[in-house]
Design a protein around this motif. Structure first.
Motif, mmCIF file in Angstrom:
data_model
loop_
_atom_site.group_PDB
_atom_site.id
_atom_site.type_symbol
_atom_site.label_atom_id
_atom_site.label_comp_id
_atom_site.label_asym_id
_atom_site.label_seq_id
_atom_site.Cartn_x
_atom_site.Cartn_y
_atom_site.Cartn_z
ATOM 1 N N UNK A 41 3.246 9.076 8.162
ATOM 2 C CA UNK A 41 2.083 8.689 8.962
ATOM 3 C C UNK A 41 1.040 7.991 8.091
ATOM 4 N N UNK A 42 0.833 8.504 6.880
ATOM 5 C CA UNK A 42 -0.098 7.866 5.947
ATOM 6 C C UNK A 42 0.386 6.461 5.589
ATOM 7 N N UNK A 43 1.685 6.300 5.406
ATOM 8 C CA UNK A 43 2.248 4.980 5.097
ATOM 9 C C UNK A 43 1.971 3.995 6.234
ATOM 10 N N UNK A 44 2.122 4.451 7.478
ATOM 11 C CA UNK A 44 1.823 3.590 8.629
ATOM 12 C C UNK A 44 0.396 3.060 8.565
ATOM 13 N N UNK A 45 -0.538 3.952 8.248
ATOM 14 C CA UNK A 45 -1.944 3.558 8.200
ATOM 15 C C UNK A 45 -2.215 2.616 7.029
ATOM 16 N N UNK A 46 -1.688 2.950 5.849
ATOM 17 C CA UNK A 46 -1.941 2.136 4.660
ATOM 18 C C UNK A 46 -1.390 0.721 4.816
ATOM 19 N N UNK A 47 -0.202 0.607 5.414
ATOM 20 C CA UNK A 47 0.389 -0.723 5.563
ATOM 21 C C UNK A 47 -0.434 -1.597 6.497
ATOM 22 N N UNK A 48 -0.872 -1.028 7.607
ATOM 23 C CA UNK A 48 -1.708 -1.786 8.545
ATOM 24 C C UNK A 48 -3.026 -2.180 7.887
ATOM 25 N N UNK A 49 -3.616 -1.250 7.140
ATOM 26 C CA UNK A 49 -4.880 -1.539 6.458
ATOM 27 C C UNK A 49 -4.701 -2.651 5.431
ATOM 28 N N UNK A 50 -3.583 -2.646 4.723
ATOM 29 C CA UNK A 50 -3.375 -3.634 3.660
ATOM 30 C C UNK A 50 -3.247 -5.054 4.205
ATOM 31 N N UNK A 51 -2.567 -5.199 5.329
ATOM 32 C CA UNK A 51 -2.344 -6.551 5.852
ATOM 33 C C UNK A 51 -3.471 -7.035 6.751
ATOM 34 N N UNK A 52 -4.271 -6.096 7.282
ATOM 35 C CA UNK A 52 -5.340 -6.495 8.204
ATOM 36 C C UNK A 52 -6.735 -6.459 7.600
ATOM 37 N N UNK A 53 -6.982 -5.520 6.721
ATOM 38 C CA UNK A 53 -8.341 -5.319 6.217
ATOM 39 C C UNK A 53 -8.573 -5.905 4.828
ATOM 40 N N UNK A 54 -7.541 -6.369 4.178
ATOM 41 C CA UNK A 54 -7.706 -7.021 2.876
ATOM 42 C C UNK A 54 -7.380 -8.513 3.014
ATOM 43 N N UNK A 55 -7.649 -9.262 1.958
ATOM 44 C CA UNK A 55 -7.344 -10.699 1.937
ATOM 45 C C UNK A 55 -6.009 -10.983 1.258
#
Length: 228
Positions: free
Chosen positions: A142-156
Motif C-alpha cells: 500500500x505504501x508503494x502504491x502511494x509513493x509511486x503516484x506521488x513520484x510521478x505526479x508531485x515531483x518534476x
C-alpha cells in the motif's frame, strides 16, 4: 500431525500467497507508468511536438519529438541519478519496499507450509508468523502504491527526464500520467495477502470455538458433581 482442516487452511494460505508473489514478480519486470506531454520551443506558446516517457522499475524508454528527436531506451536509476535527488530517493524506496514485500511473502509461505505439516507452538513459527509477514506485505505494498503516484505526479521527474533526454531546450505542458499493469498488480497482491491472513484467522477462530465448547461441560457442571 496436524488435522486435515488445519492442513487445508495453511496450504490454502500458502497457495494464495504464492499466487501473489507470482503477480508481484511479474509486476516488477513490466511497465509501471506512461507519461505524456506536449512540447514546444522555449518562450513560445505554440505546441509543435510531444514527449512520451514509459518506465518500469529498472528500464525506461523515451519518444521525444519536439519537433525533432529520437527514441531512446535508458536505465532508470542511472538517469534519475543525473537529475533531482527526490525522484531518485522515492523510486529507490519503491524498489526496496517491493523487494521487502516479496521477502515477507516468501516467509509467510514457508511458515504456512511448516504449519501444514506440524503443530508448532503459538510463536512466530505459528499463525502469528503468518499474520505478521502477510500484514507487512499488505501494508508495504500500500505504501508503494502511494509513493509511486506521488513520484510521478508531485515531483518534476518526468519533466527533468525529458529535458535531459531531448536534443535541445524545450518547454513542456499538459502532462498526462497513466499508471500501467506493473503498478496495478500491487492491488491483487495486497488483496491476496489479506486473504492469506483471513484463511488462518478463520481456522484459528474455529479451533478456539471448538476448544471452548469442549470446556463448557466441565464449567457448567453442578458444584456437587465437581466435588467428586
Amino acid at each position: 500431525m496436524p488435522s486435515s482442516k488445519k492442513t487445508l487452511h495453511f496450504l490454502s494460505s500458502a497457495l494464495f500467497t504464492s499466487i501473489s508473489v507470482g503477480l508481484l514478480g511479474f509486476g516488477l519486470s513490466t511497465q509501471w507508468v506512461e507519461i505524456s506531454m506536449d512540447c514546444g520551443s522555449v518562450g513560445s506558446d505554440h505546441v509543435n511536438g510531444s514527449a512520451v516517457i514509459t518506465m518500469s522499475l529498472f528500464d525506461g524508454s523515451s519518444e521525444i519529438f519536439c519537433p525533432f528527436g529520437n527514441k531512446l531506451p535508458f536505465d532508470v536509476f542511472t538517469k534519475l541519478s543525473q537529475i533531482s535527488t527526490t525522484p531518485l530517493v522515492l523510486h529507490a524506496l519503491v524498489v526496496c519496499l517491493s523487494v521487502l514485500c516479496l521477502l515477507f511473502s516468501a516467509l509467510s509461505i514457508l511458515i504456512s507450509l511448516y504449519n501444514s505439516l506440524s503443530n508448532p507452538y503459538e510463536t512466530y513459527m505459528g499463525p502469528i508468523g503468518v499474520y505478521t509477514c502477510s500484514s507487512l506485505s499488505a501494508c508495504l505494498s500500500f505504501v508503494v502504491l502511494i509513493l509511486q503516484v506521488a513520484n510521478v505526479n508531485l515531483t518534476d521527474m518526468a519533466e527533468e527526464l525529458v529535458h535531459d533526454l531531448a536534443l535541445g531546450a524545450v518547454e513542456l505542458k499538459n502532462k498526462s500520467v497513466q499508471m500501467d499493469i506493473g503498478y496495478y498488480l500491487l492491488i491483487p497482491y495486497m488483496a491476496l495477502s489479506l486473504v492469506a491472513i483471513a484463511l488462518i484467522y478463520t481456522y484459528e477462530h474455529a479451533a478456539y470455538t471448538h476448544r471452548r465448547e469442549q470446556q463448557k461441560p466441565t464449567e457448567d457442571a453442578p458444584k456437587e458433581i465437581m466435588m467428586y
